[in-house]
Design an enzyme around this catalytic site. Sequence first.
Site, PDB file in Angstrom:
ATOM      1  N   CYS A  84       0.835  -1.195   0.000  1.00 27.97           N
ATOM      2  CA  CYS A  84       0.000   0.000   0.000  1.00 27.97           C
ATOM      3  C   CYS A  84       0.883   1.263   0.000  1.00 27.97           C
ATOM      4  O   CYS A  84       1.638   1.482  -0.939  1.00 27.97           O
ATOM      5  CB  CYS A  84      -0.978  -0.037   1.166  1.00 27.97           C
ATOM      6  SG  CYS A  84      -2.325   1.171   1.043  1.00 27.97           S
ATOM      7  N   HIS A 189      -3.698  -4.820  -0.395  1.00 25.08           N
ATOM      8  CA  HIS A 189      -3.210  -5.446   0.836  1.00 25.08           C
ATOM      9  C   HIS A 189      -3.254  -6.970   0.683  1.00 25.08           C
ATOM     10  O   HIS A 189      -4.316  -7.575   0.869  1.00 25.08           O
ATOM     11  CB  HIS A 189      -4.078  -5.029   2.027  1.00 25.08           C
ATOM     12  CG  HIS A 189      -3.904  -3.610   2.438  1.00 25.08           C
ATOM     13  ND1 HIS A 189      -2.969  -3.220   3.381  1.00 25.08           N
ATOM     14  CD2 HIS A 189      -4.530  -2.483   2.039  1.00 25.08           C
ATOM     15  CE1 HIS A 189      -3.041  -1.909   3.545  1.00 25.08           C
ATOM     16  NE2 HIS A 189      -3.968  -1.437   2.739  1.00 25.08           N
ATOM     17  N   GLU A 191      -2.176  -9.167   2.661  1.00 25.48           N
ATOM     18  CA  GLU A 191      -2.462  -9.778   3.963  1.00 25.48           C
ATOM     19  C   GLU A 191      -3.945  -9.777   4.297  1.00 25.48           C
ATOM     20  O   GLU A 191      -4.389 -10.465   5.225  1.00 25.48           O
ATOM     21  CB  GLU A 191      -1.664  -9.062   5.061  1.00 25.48           C
ATOM     22  CG  GLU A 191      -2.211  -7.726   5.522  1.00 25.48           C
ATOM     23  CD  GLU A 191      -1.946  -6.557   4.592  1.00 25.48           C
ATOM     24  OE1 GLU A 191      -2.315  -5.426   4.973  1.00 25.48           O
ATOM     25  OE2 GLU A 191      -1.360  -6.771   3.510  1.00 25.48           O
TER      26      GLU A 191
END
Length: 207
Positions: A84, A189, A191
């Site tokens: 990001c 993102h 994750e």
Amino acid sequence: MNKTNIAIINYGMGNIRSVENAIKKLNFQPKVITNPEELNESSKIILPGVGSFKAAMQLLDQRGWISKIKNNVLEKKKPLLGICLGMQLLADKSEENGITEGLRIIPGEVKSLKNLGCKLKVPQIGWNSVRFINKHKYFAEIKDDIDFYFVNSYVYLPANKSNVIGVTSYGVNFCSAIAKDNISGTQFHPEKSSKSGLKILRNFLNA
């Protein structure tokens, strides 16, 4: 060099816990570091980030991260993944809150979606697809048009098109995944992006 020594840089503006938890889910043991000297002990580096480019660069500068990141990534050739804002920080500069110089690791600049002509609601928040246009080992076996999770008002415009790995459309087309040699970044993102996001993290950690 310990393959499992994954450094997550905590410079004060990162989604640290979610990145740490995702990596642990992949059976790696990351270390969240707050001292730039600890980069010397790392085998791989993750640079997360949420918020303002200008504030992030000020923190990196004040806390002594910039020279250490460049030494470990550009000279020692350690793999780095920017997430990001962490991806945007790799650029030469950003126009967010005035022109601010970036880490200057992958040539390019950061501009607002609005200034590029986006008429949709900004920031972009939610799931959006990525089309992969160049190959790189960190993004191997990721199918086109899989959705990833985004939160962004600004985007990276790489100077060299060969560094663009993935593109996304949100009112305008923009670079959503980037790579140059041992250095990579995602505007989304990974994750927070389910199995495909974890696959990208696994590729990076296993490379």
